[in-house]
Design a protein around this motif. Structure first.
Motif, short mmCIF file in Angstrom:
data_model
loop_
_atom_site.label_atom_id
_atom_site.label_comp_id
_atom_site.label_asym_id
_atom_site.label_seq_id
_atom_site.Cartn_x
_atom_site.Cartn_y
_atom_site.Cartn_z
N LEU A 272 0.83 -1.20 0.00
CA LEU A 272 0.00 0.00 0.00
C LEU A 272 0.87 1.25 0.00
O LEU A 272 0.61 2.21 -0.73
N ARG A 273 1.91 1.23 0.82
CA ARG A 273 2.77 2.41 0.90
C ARG A 273 3.50 2.66 -0.41
O ARG A 273 3.71 3.80 -0.82
N LEU A 274 3.87 1.58 -1.10
CA LEU A 274 4.54 1.74 -2.40
C LEU A 274 3.65 2.51 -3.36
O LEU A 274 4.13 3.41 -4.08
N LEU A 275 2.38 2.17 -3.40
CA LEU A 275 1.47 2.86 -4.30
C LEU A 275 1.37 4.35 -3.95
O LEU A 275 1.37 5.22 -4.83
N ILE A 276 1.33 4.65 -2.67
CA ILE A 276 1.25 6.04 -2.23
C ILE A 276 2.51 6.80 -2.61
O ILE A 276 2.46 7.93 -3.11
N GLU A 277 3.66 6.19 -2.36
CA GLU A 277 4.93 6.87 -2.66
C GLU A 277 5.16 7.01 -4.15
O GLU A 277 5.76 8.00 -4.61
N CYS A 278 4.67 6.05 -4.95
CA CYS A 278 4.79 6.19 -6.40
C CYS A 278 4.00 7.40 -6.89
O CYS A 278 4.47 8.18 -7.73
N ALA A 279 2.79 7.58 -6.35
CA ALA A 279 1.97 8.72 -6.75
C ALA A 279 2.60 10.03 -6.28
O ALA A 279 2.60 11.04 -7.00
N ARG A 280 3.18 10.02 -5.10
CA ARG A 280 3.76 11.25 -4.55
C ARG A 280 5.04 11.64 -5.28
O ARG A 280 5.26 12.81 -5.60
N GLY A 281 5.90 10.67 -5.54
CA GLY A 281 7.20 10.98 -6.14
C GLY A 281 7.22 10.95 -7.65
O GLY A 281 8.13 11.51 -8.28
N GLY A 282 6.24 10.27 -8.27
CA GLY A 282 6.17 10.23 -9.72
C GLY A 282 7.13 9.27 -10.38
O GLY A 282 7.27 9.27 -11.61
N SER A 283 7.78 8.42 -9.59
CA SER A 283 8.69 7.43 -10.17
C SER A 283 8.96 6.34 -9.15
O SER A 283 8.82 6.54 -7.95
N LEU A 284 9.37 5.18 -9.67
CA LEU A 284 9.75 4.08 -8.77
C LEU A 284 11.02 4.41 -8.01
O LEU A 284 11.19 3.98 -6.86
N THR A 285 11.91 5.16 -8.63
CA THR A 285 13.16 5.53 -7.95
C THR A 285 12.86 6.38 -6.71
O THR A 285 13.40 6.13 -5.62
N ALA A 286 11.99 7.38 -6.87
CA ALA A 286 11.63 8.22 -5.72
C ALA A 286 10.91 7.42 -4.65
O ALA A 286 11.16 7.60 -3.45
N ALA A 287 10.02 6.52 -5.08
CA ALA A 287 9.29 5.70 -4.11
C ALA A 287 10.23 4.78 -3.34
O ALA A 287 10.12 4.63 -2.13
N SER A 288 11.17 4.16 -4.05
CA SER A 288 12.10 3.24 -3.39
C SER A 288 12.99 3.98 -2.40
O SER A 288 13.32 3.46 -1.33
N ARG A 289 13.37 5.22 -2.75
CA ARG A 289 14.21 6.01 -1.85
C ARG A 289 13.47 6.31 -0.54
O ARG A 289 14.04 6.21 0.55
N GLU A 290 12.19 6.66 -0.65
CA GLU A 290 11.40 6.95 0.55
C GLU A 290 11.20 5.71 1.40
O GLU A 290 11.12 5.80 2.64
N MET A 291 11.11 4.54 0.77
CA MET A 291 10.84 3.30 1.51
C MET A 291 12.10 2.58 1.96
O MET A 291 12.03 1.59 2.69
N GLY A 292 13.25 3.05 1.50
CA GLY A 292 14.50 2.43 1.91
C GLY A 292 14.76 1.09 1.26
O GLY A 292 15.39 0.20 1.86
N ILE A 293 14.29 0.92 0.03
CA ILE A 293 14.54 -0.30 -0.73
C ILE A 293 15.15 0.06 -2.08
O ILE A 293 15.20 1.24 -2.44
N THR A 294 15.57 -0.92 -2.84
CA THR A 294 16.17 -0.65 -4.15
C THR A 294 15.07 -0.43 -5.19
O THR A 294 13.94 -0.94 -5.03
N PRO A 295 15.36 0.30 -6.26
CA PRO A 295 14.37 0.45 -7.33
C PRO A 295 13.93 -0.89 -7.91
O PRO A 295 12.76 -1.07 -8.27
N ALA A 296 14.84 -1.84 -7.99
CA ALA A 296 14.49 -3.16 -8.52
C ALA A 296 13.48 -3.85 -7.61
O ALA A 296 12.53 -4.49 -8.08
N ALA A 297 13.67 -3.72 -6.29
CA ALA A 297 12.73 -4.33 -5.35
C ALA A 297 11.37 -3.66 -5.44
O ALA A 297 10.33 -4.33 -5.36
N ALA A 298 11.36 -2.34 -5.60
CA ALA A 298 10.10 -1.62 -5.73
C ALA A 298 9.36 -2.04 -7.00
O ALA A 298 8.14 -2.25 -6.99
N SER A 299 10.11 -2.19 -8.11
CA SER A 299 9.49 -2.60 -9.37
C SER A 299 8.91 -4.00 -9.26
O SER A 299 7.79 -4.27 -9.72
#
Length: 321
Positions: A9-36
């Motif tokens: 759920l948080r990934l979806l929120i952070e993707c909308a807020r940051g506009g990219s998987l890279t920004a979302a992964s940075r906020e969640m403390g995971i790698t972009p590959a893990a977020a994808s």
């Protein structure tokens, strides 16, 4: 369940807020590959595409945006519940017991004049009492859609037409005809609503509708047919605060909610004109979406506003129509 954990759920929120998987992964403390991989896993499980991806950006699909709205609410409610059962108990000296601390964000929408002159001190007092609450305040006289615009609480004047909403009346007031003493000294004072056609009047524009007719009833008398007067004036605004300021500067008569102008009346900066007449009912309501659980922090704010807006006996209107 099709959602396995709150991280999805948080990934979806952070993707909308940051506009990219890279920004979302940075906020969640995971790698972009893990977020994808997490996003693809959720989409596969739900059988629906939640986001449109490009090399540099990400945009939620309508389905993704709908899920994000509910995810945001769900996580906020979860945070509130966890706070209440862990760190959220604090002494309640008045009752000798313990009460739940309030945490989370409140999205509040209110009109400009009401907010600046009446509500803002009440909000500051509430935030001082509850340091775990964040306030997101939207100020303006244009009406927001409480459900569509994700507003937790809206303060609105007038009668209600939206059956989707839960409403609590905070103040049962009316409109009053007012002007500055200087204006009345220069131009005289109308004795009857029909005389308003000869005076400069400050009018309102609500949405696309220009308010041309002002309605009056005799005060403290049995309900009778009202008098409607079509008024004229060189000044019109879609912001109640501007209309209030023009009246204070002696630019004309205006027709305002008694709650908005009560401090100006108390100080003498504005005076009531034709006090034997009152205008349209102007109750103030707290509006909340009806389709979801009401967080304790929102309920507490509504209670706080109701207490702070409660009129003294001398301010109560004696007319009911």
């Amino acid at each position: 369940m099709d959602i396995e954990n709150t991280s999805e759920l948080r990934l979806l929120i952070e993707c909308a807020r940051g506009g990219s998987l890279t920004a979302a992964s940075r906020e969640m403390g995971i790698t972009p590959a893990a977020a994808s991989a997490m996003l693809k896993k959720v989409e596969a499980r739900l059988g629906v595409r939640l986001a449109e991806r490009s090399t540099r950006a990400l945009r939620l699909t309508p389905a993704g945006e709908r899920l994000r709205e509910y995810a945001q609410r769900a996580l906020e409610l979860l945070d509130e519940g966890l706070a209440q059962i862990t760190e959220g108990l604090e002494p309640d000296g008045a009752k000798g017991g313990r009460s739940a601390a309030l945490r989370g964000r409140i999205r509040l929408s209110a009109s400009s004049d009401l907010t600046r002159r009446i509500v803002l001190p009440l909000l500051d007092d509430f935030l001082d009492q509850h340091p775990g609450v964040d306030l997101q305040l939207s100020v303006g006289d244009a009406l927001q859609d409480v459900v569509r615009d994700e507003v937790d609480l809206a303060l609105r004047y007038g009668e209600l037409a939206d059956s989707r909403l839960v409403a609590r009346k905070l103040y049962d007031g009316r409109r009053l005809l007012v002007a500055s003493p200087e204006f009345l000294k220069r131009h005289g004072r109308p004795a009857h609503p029909s005389e308003l056609t000869r005076f400069e009047c400050i009018r309102f524009k609500i949405g696309e509708r220009l308010e041309r007719d002002w309605r009056f009833w005799r005060r403290d008398s049995p309900p009778v047919m009202p008098i409607d007067v079509t008024v004229q004036g060189r000044r019109c605004a879609d912001d109640g605060g501007i209309a209030h300021q023009w009246a204070l500067e002696g630019r004309g008569l205006t027709y305002k909610s008694e709650l908005d102008i009560r401090d100006s009346l108390a100080s003498g900066a504005l005076v009531e004109v034709m006090p034997e007449w009152v205008g349209r009912p102007m109750p103030l309501h707290a509006l909340m979406p009806s389709h979801r659980f009401l967080p304790l922090r929102v309920k507490a704010l509504v209670d706080h506003l109701a207490q702070g807006l409660r009129p003294s006996p001398s301010r109560r209107s004696g007319l009911s129509v």
